[in-house]
Design a protein around this motif. Structure first.
Motif, PDB file in Angstrom:
ATOM      1  N   ALA A   1       0.795  -1.300  -0.026  1.00 12.53           N
ATOM      2  CA  ALA A   1       0.174   0.106   0.050  1.00 12.53           C
ATOM      3  C   ALA A   1       1.061   1.279  -0.067  1.00 12.53           C
ATOM      4  CB  ALA A   1      -0.820  -0.030   1.281  1.00 12.53           C
ATOM      5  N   VAL A   2       1.901   1.126   1.074  1.00 10.03           N
ATOM      6  CA  VAL A   2       2.859   2.195   0.896  1.00 10.03           C
ATOM      7  C   VAL A   2       3.565   2.417  -0.468  1.00 10.03           C
ATOM      8  CG1 VAL A   2       4.947   3.089   2.131  1.00 10.03           C
ATOM      9  CG2 VAL A   2       3.310   2.237   3.841  1.00 10.03           C
ATOM     10  N   LEU A   3       3.872   1.464  -0.990  1.00 12.57           N
ATOM     11  CA  LEU A   3       4.314   1.761  -2.266  1.00 12.57           C
ATOM     12  C   LEU A   3       3.582   2.256  -3.253  1.00 12.57           C
ATOM     13  CD1 LEU A   3       7.475   0.525  -2.341  1.00 12.57           C
ATOM     14  CD2 LEU A   3       6.832  -1.378  -3.866  1.00 12.57           C
ATOM     15  N   LEU A   4       2.299   1.817  -3.303  1.00  7.06           N
ATOM     16  CA  LEU A   4       1.348   2.137  -4.365  1.00  7.06           C
ATOM     17  C   LEU A   4       1.113   3.699  -4.034  1.00  7.06           C
ATOM     18  CD1 LEU A   4      -1.449  -0.755  -4.685  1.00  7.06           C
ATOM     19  CD2 LEU A   4       0.040   0.560  -6.400  1.00  7.06           C
ATOM     20  N   MET A   5       1.040   4.092  -2.582  1.00  7.39           N
ATOM     21  CA  MET A   5       0.741   5.300  -2.126  1.00  7.39           C
ATOM     22  C   MET A   5       1.729   6.315  -3.042  1.00  7.39           C
ATOM     23  SD  MET A   5      -0.902   6.141   1.270  1.00  7.39           S
ATOM     24  CE  MET A   5       0.544   7.015   1.994  1.00  7.39           C
ATOM     25  N   LEU A   6       3.135   5.872  -2.993  1.00  5.89           N
ATOM     26  CA  LEU A   6       4.299   6.683  -3.138  1.00  5.89           C
ATOM     27  C   LEU A   6       4.173   6.712  -4.772  1.00  5.89           C
ATOM     28  CD1 LEU A   6       7.189   5.361  -1.127  1.00  5.89           C
ATOM     29  CD2 LEU A   6       6.237   7.623  -0.953  1.00  5.89           C
ATOM     30  N   ALA A   7       3.750   5.596  -5.432  1.00  5.88           N
ATOM     31  CA  ALA A   7       3.773   5.698  -6.841  1.00  5.88           C
ATOM     32  C   ALA A   7       2.615   6.534  -7.456  1.00  5.88           C
ATOM     33  CB  ALA A   7       3.557   4.044  -7.495  1.00  5.88           C
TER      34      ALA A   7
ATOM     35  N   ALA B   1       0.625  11.537  -9.297  1.00  4.13           N
ATOM     36  CA  ALA B   1      -0.117  12.735  -9.375  1.00  4.13           C
ATOM     37  C   ALA B   1       0.751  13.913  -9.620  1.00  4.13           C
ATOM     38  CB  ALA B   1      -0.777  12.879  -8.016  1.00  4.13           C
ATOM     39  N   TRP B   2       1.939  13.828  -9.080  1.00  2.00           N
ATOM     40  CA  TRP B   2       3.019  15.000  -9.124  1.00  2.00           C
ATOM     41  C   TRP B   2       3.270  15.449 -10.506  1.00  2.00           C
ATOM     42  CZ3 TRP B   2       8.364  15.380 -10.020  1.00  2.00           C
ATOM     43  CH2 TRP B   2       8.925  16.589  -9.874  1.00  2.00           C
ATOM     44  N   LEU B   3       3.622  14.192 -11.081  1.00  2.15           N
ATOM     45  CA  LEU B   3       3.866  14.461 -12.498  1.00  2.15           C
ATOM     46  C   LEU B   3       2.871  15.027 -13.501  1.00  2.15           C
ATOM     47  CD1 LEU B   3       6.108  10.830 -13.061  1.00  2.15           C
ATOM     48  CD2 LEU B   3       6.997  13.453 -13.457  1.00  2.15           C
ATOM     49  N   LEU B   4       1.935  14.399 -13.256  1.00  6.78           N
ATOM     50  CA  LEU B   4       0.555  14.607 -13.929  1.00  6.78           C
ATOM     51  C   LEU B   4       0.239  16.091 -13.646  1.00  6.78           C
ATOM     52  CD1 LEU B   4      -1.353  13.060 -15.885  1.00  6.78           C
ATOM     53  CD2 LEU B   4      -2.908  13.357 -13.876  1.00  6.78           C
ATOM     54  N   SER B   5       0.253  16.564 -12.359  1.00  5.00           N
ATOM     55  CA  SER B   5       0.037  18.057 -12.163  1.00  5.00           C
ATOM     56  C   SER B   5       0.855  18.946 -12.676  1.00  5.00           C
ATOM     57  CB  SER B   5      -0.117  18.304 -10.549  1.00  5.00           C
ATOM     58  OG  SER B   5       1.300  18.496 -10.061  1.00  5.00           O
TER      59      SER B   5
END
Ligand code: ADP
Length: 554
Positions: free
Chosen positions: A186-192, A197-201
């Motif tokens: 979950a942590v890994l998924l969250m980081l991904a 999101a950062w890249l998209l934004s």
């Protein structure tokens, strides 16, 4: 021997017994092991349930050995005579090791007394029950400060249950590790996700920020701002659209700037023209004031002069009259003719001076006009009476008066109205040859605005007036420029005075004329009372008809 047959052929088995109805031993097929306490055995004899087909009692541990009590009733019809009873010894399972290996070291299997009492292990040893009653299904308990998870199944037709137990820690070990794995995933998924999101934004907000900066610059007046489109997606389209819009705004601004400068120049020019106009107006105003002052001076001069001239002429006329009457002695015929000429010239001069005086008074605003009401027919008849001798002398036919259906009343000064009519009639007679006709008609009429008027039409069959002189003859000292009229007396003041008088009474004078045919001068004055139509096509002097309609005779 029958009991002996019930016993399995192992030495280790305790004996089979026949009990009486009170469960006391009657016969036995052998001996109990000496270490089994008799009292414990007796308890089992009495406690074992005995349904018809035989049944098992709770697991017992006499002398520390696991044993399963079994009892079957012996009947005579319905009566129970006694019981067959056996305590079957349970030996440690030969397969205990294999079973333990199969299920693993962390799992323990028990045969438990479901309704309470000690449990039995695979090795046929006893263990105190950790729970007072064994429930069906999953349950947990603690023993020796260790938490266990267990699952129990009742064994049908016995008071036993099959229990499998494992320490809770062992049971939860796999879920815990799974949970750890889950958390890590979950942590890994969250980081991904966050990275995505950062890249998209970044991908969306960067161009948007650039666009916002360019928009702000555009709004602040920097029309050169453009955005690099770069991409083919909606943001690229947005950037291209923005660039197009910026281009349009720039060209619109340039056009507007041009227009503004033009307007500014125009405004300056207008301002200059205004200043010029104001100066011209001031000059015109000064000129007007000067002209008015000059006009007043002229009128004053005329009034004074006329008055001064009138007095000596009056004296001349008066003395001539006395001479003609022979007051100073007899007068010869030749002298009388001369005196008549002096007298007429004097009279003519007085009339002339009177006209000049009137004009001067009108222009100086000192002429008095009486506000009154007159009867049209009476005024016209008065004027005709004055002019009749002149007409007769010339042989011009002059109508005698108005014949109106009803008396027409006008608002104005009757003396002044008569003066105007005398002027018009005297002109008409003057410019009409012998055997010509002169008439005055009066009638009421309303104009388009509903204003009621009384009209006097003075018509003649005289020489007429050229069209380009029709307006000018109303100016002072103007006479129609024809050689013929030059032969007539007058200075060109009659019409000027008449029109001014008419206008002072709220009316006016108009003229229609055909050279060589005749003229028609119309004096109109506000009607008094009732509509303009009062009296209808009113009476006339000298006959009715179209202008010039002079048919009547003197
Ligand atoms: P006056 O008669 O003293 O010359 P008026 O002001 O009365 O001055 O008339 C101005 C001029 O208008 C006249 O000189 C004449 O030329 C012209 N006029 C006026 N009435 C008539 C008429 N009935 N027929 C022809 N001409 C006329």
């Amino acid at each position: 021997a029958a009991l002996e047959r019930l016993r399995p052929p192992t030495d280790s088995m305790p004996p089979a017994e026949l009990l009486d109805a009170e469960r006391r031993p009657l016969l036995a097929s052998g001996e109990y092991p000496p270490e089994w306490p008799a009292e414990a055995i007796d308890r089992q004899r009495r406690g074992a349930p005995a349904p018809d087909s035989g049944g098992y009692g709770p697991i017992a541990f006499p002398g520390g050995h696991a044993a399963l009590p079994m009892a079957t009733p012996v009947r005579d019809g319905r009566r129970v005579l006694g019981y067959l009873f056996q305590l079957r010894r349970v030996s440690p399972s030969a397969n205990a090791r294999q079973i333990q290996q199969l299920i693993g070291p962390s799992i323990t299997v028990y045969l438990a007394n479901a309704d309470g009492g000690p449990w039995m292990t695979l090795r046929a040893t006893s263990t105190p029950a950790p729970v007072p009653r064994v429930p069906a299904g999953l349950f947990s308990y603690s023993r020796n400060e260790t938490e266990y998870l267990a699952h129990a199944d009742r064994i049908a037709d016995t008071p036993w249950a099959f229990v499998v137990e494992t320490p809770l820690a062992v049971a939860l070990a796999r879920p815990a590790s799974f949970l750890r794995l889950e958390v890590a995933a979950a942590v890994l998924l969250m980081l991904a996700g966050a990275l995505g999101a950062w890249l998209l934004s970044r991908r969306i907000t960067r161009p948007l920020k650039r666009l916002a900066r360019a928009s702000s610059a555009l709004a602040a007046g920097d029309y050169t701002q453009r955005v690099a489109p770069g991409r083919a997606d909606e943001l690229g389209t947005l950037a291209r659209t923005f660039n197009r819009m910026a281009e349009q705004v720039r060209s619109a601004h340039d056009a507007l700037q041009g227009k503004f400068e033009e307007a500014h120049a125009l405004a300056e020019e207008l301002e200059r023209a205004n200043t010029e106009l104001r100066r011209a107006m001031a000059e015109a105003e000064t000129a007007r004031a000067e002209a008015e002052a000059a006009n007043r001076a002229k009128s004053d001069f005329l009034a004074t002069m006329s008055h001064e001239i009138r007095t000596p002429i009056n004296a001349i006329v008066g003395y001539t009259e006395l001479l003609r009457l022979g007051v100073t002695g007899p007068v010869t015929e030749a002298q009388r003719t001369q005196l008549d000429r002096v007298y007429l010239s004097g009279k003519h001069l007085i009339a002339l001076v009177d006209e000049v005086l009137d004009l001067a008074r009108v222009e100086a605003g000192t002429l008095r006009i009486e506000r009154s009401v007159g009867v049209a027919m009476e005024t016209a008849a008065g004027a005709v009476a004055i002019l009749r001798p002149q007409a007769d002398r010339k042989g011009v036919g002059l109508a005698t008066g108005c014949r109106c259906a009803a008396p027409l009343h006008y608002r104005g000064d009757p003396n002044r109205v008569r003066q105007i009519l005398v002027n018009l009639l005297s002109n008409a007679i003057k410019f009409t040859g012998a055997a010509g006709r002169v008439a005055v008609n009066c009638f009421g009429a309303a104009d388009a605005d509903g204003m009621a008027w009384v009209r006097f039409a003075v018509e003649d069959t005289g020489i007429g007036i050229e069209p380009d002189h029709l307006e000018r003859i109303f100016e002072p000292f103007v006479q129609a420029e024809t050689g013929y009229t030059r032969g007539y007396a007058g200075v060109g003041l009659g019409l000027a005075i008449s029109r001014r008088l008419a206008r002072m009474m709220g009316g006016d004078i108009d003229v229609e004329s055909t050279p060589g045919v005749g003229s028609r001068f119309t004096l109109r004055l506000p009607a008094e009372g009732g509509e303009g139509g009062e009296g209808g096509e009113g009476g006339e002097v000298g006959g009715a008809g179209e202008a010039p309609s002079v048919r009547g005779s003197a």
